[in-house]
Scaffold this motif. Structure first.
Motif, PDB file in Angstrom:
ATOM      1  N   GLN A   1       0.984  -1.419   0.023  1.00  0.00           N
ATOM      2  CA  GLN A   1       0.259   0.020  -0.311  1.00  0.00           C
ATOM      3  C   GLN A   1       0.920   1.410  -0.429  1.00  0.00           C
ATOM      4  N   GLU A   2       1.911   1.237   0.629  1.00  0.00           N
ATOM      5  CA  GLU A   2       2.799   2.444   0.657  1.00  0.00           C
ATOM      6  C   GLU A   2       3.339   2.498  -0.600  1.00  0.00           C
ATOM      7  N   ASN A   3       3.723   1.858  -1.279  1.00  0.00           N
ATOM      8  CA  ASN A   3       4.471   2.098  -2.609  1.00  0.00           C
ATOM      9  C   ASN A   3       3.279   2.977  -4.086  1.00  0.00           C
ATOM     10  N   PHE A   4       2.242   3.403  -3.143  1.00  0.00           N
ATOM     11  CA  PHE A   4       0.638   3.952  -3.840  1.00  0.00           C
ATOM     12  C   PHE A   4       0.112   4.643  -3.570  1.00  0.00           C
ATOM     13  N   PHE A   5      -0.398   6.275  -4.516  1.00  0.00           N
ATOM     14  CA  PHE A   5      -1.641   6.549  -4.072  1.00  0.00           C
ATOM     15  C   PHE A   5      -2.368   5.930  -4.792  1.00  0.00           C
ATOM     16  N   LEU A   6      -3.925   5.556  -4.187  1.00  0.00           N
ATOM     17  CA  LEU A   6      -5.394   5.001  -5.369  1.00  0.00           C
ATOM     18  C   LEU A   6      -6.173   6.400  -5.199  1.00  0.00           C
ATOM     19  N   ARG A   7      -6.777   7.203  -6.123  1.00  0.00           N
ATOM     20  CA  ARG A   7      -8.129   7.589  -5.861  1.00  0.00           C
ATOM     21  C   ARG A   7      -9.036   7.400  -7.358  1.00  0.00           C
ATOM     22  N   SER A   8      -9.839   8.044  -6.808  1.00  0.00           N
ATOM     23  CA  SER A   8     -11.015   8.426  -7.586  1.00  0.00           C
ATOM     24  C   SER A   8     -12.021   9.137  -7.235  1.00  0.00           C
ATOM     25  N   THR A   9     -13.233   9.375  -8.000  1.00  0.00           N
ATOM     26  CA  THR A   9     -14.234  10.192  -8.279  1.00  0.00           C
ATOM     27  C   THR A   9     -15.288   9.144  -6.971  1.00  0.00           C
ATOM     28  N   ASN A  10     -16.187  10.147  -6.515  1.00  0.00           N
ATOM     29  CA  ASN A  10     -16.868   8.916  -5.470  1.00  0.00           C
ATOM     30  C   ASN A  10     -18.182   8.792  -6.250  1.00  0.00           C
ATOM     31  N   PHE A  11     -18.210   7.874  -7.609  1.00  0.00           N
ATOM     32  CA  PHE A  11     -19.023   7.219  -8.233  1.00  0.00           C
ATOM     33  C   PHE A  11     -18.564   6.111  -8.320  1.00  0.00           C
ATOM     34  N   GLU A  12     -20.005   4.866  -7.695  1.00  0.00           N
ATOM     35  CA  GLU A  12     -19.610   4.163  -7.707  1.00  0.00           C
ATOM     36  C   GLU A  12     -18.930   2.941  -9.015  1.00  0.00           C
ATOM     37  N   ARG A  13     -18.670   3.645 -10.579  1.00  0.00           N
ATOM     38  CA  ARG A  13     -18.400   3.128 -11.621  1.00  0.00           C
ATOM     39  C   ARG A  13     -17.182   2.574 -11.259  1.00  0.00           C
ATOM     40  N   THR A  14     -16.990   4.008 -10.569  1.00  0.00           N
ATOM     41  CA  THR A  14     -15.111   4.912 -11.338  1.00  0.00           C
ATOM     42  C   THR A  14     -14.561   4.114  -9.767  1.00  0.00           C
ATOM     43  N   ILE A  15     -14.732   3.951  -8.959  1.00  0.00           N
ATOM     44  CA  ILE A  15     -14.596   3.180  -7.314  1.00  0.00           C
ATOM     45  C   ILE A  15     -14.062   1.623  -8.244  1.00  0.00           C
ATOM     46  N   ALA A  16     -14.979   1.089  -8.606  1.00  0.00           N
ATOM     47  CA  ALA A  16     -15.048  -0.474  -8.806  1.00  0.00           C
ATOM     48  C   ALA A  16     -14.268  -0.513 -10.027  1.00  0.00           C
ATOM     49  N   SER A  17     -13.784   0.292 -11.077  1.00  0.00           N
ATOM     50  CA  SER A  17     -12.820   0.743 -12.028  1.00  0.00           C
ATOM     51  C   SER A  17     -11.377   0.548 -11.524  1.00  0.00           C
ATOM     52  N   MET A  18     -11.335   1.371 -10.691  1.00  0.00           N
ATOM     53  CA  MET A  18      -9.917   1.255  -9.706  1.00  0.00           C
ATOM     54  C   MET A  18      -9.461   0.679  -9.536  1.00  0.00           C
TER      55      MET A  18
END
Length: 75
Positions: free
Chosen positions: A15-32
């Protein structure tokens, strides 16, 4: 490819090697999550922390001169 052949990424998710971000939509969170699970299948069994962006801040970085130049050349 990025993990096994090129060895660009560590073979085990950290986890420390990544900064994961998404918009607050179910479809974008699922894609990430799907993208991450494709790279690291073991993350399906782990709690992965990611940042939800509100308001929307995931715009193209036009202030970056190199990126803007590349974008214009590739369009």
């Amino acid at each position: 490819l990025y993990v096994n052949q090129i060895k660009f990424l560590n073979p085990h998710f950290n986890q420390e090697n990544f900064f994961l971000r998404s918009t607050n939509f179910e479809r974008t969170i699922a894609s990430m999550k799907s993208f991450l699970f494709g790279l690291y299948p073991e993350t399906a069994q782990k709690e992965v922390i990611f940042d939800i962006q509100e308001p929307e801040t995931m715009y193209l970085p036009w202030k970056c001169g190199n990126f803007a130049k590349y974008w214009r050349e590739s369009s």
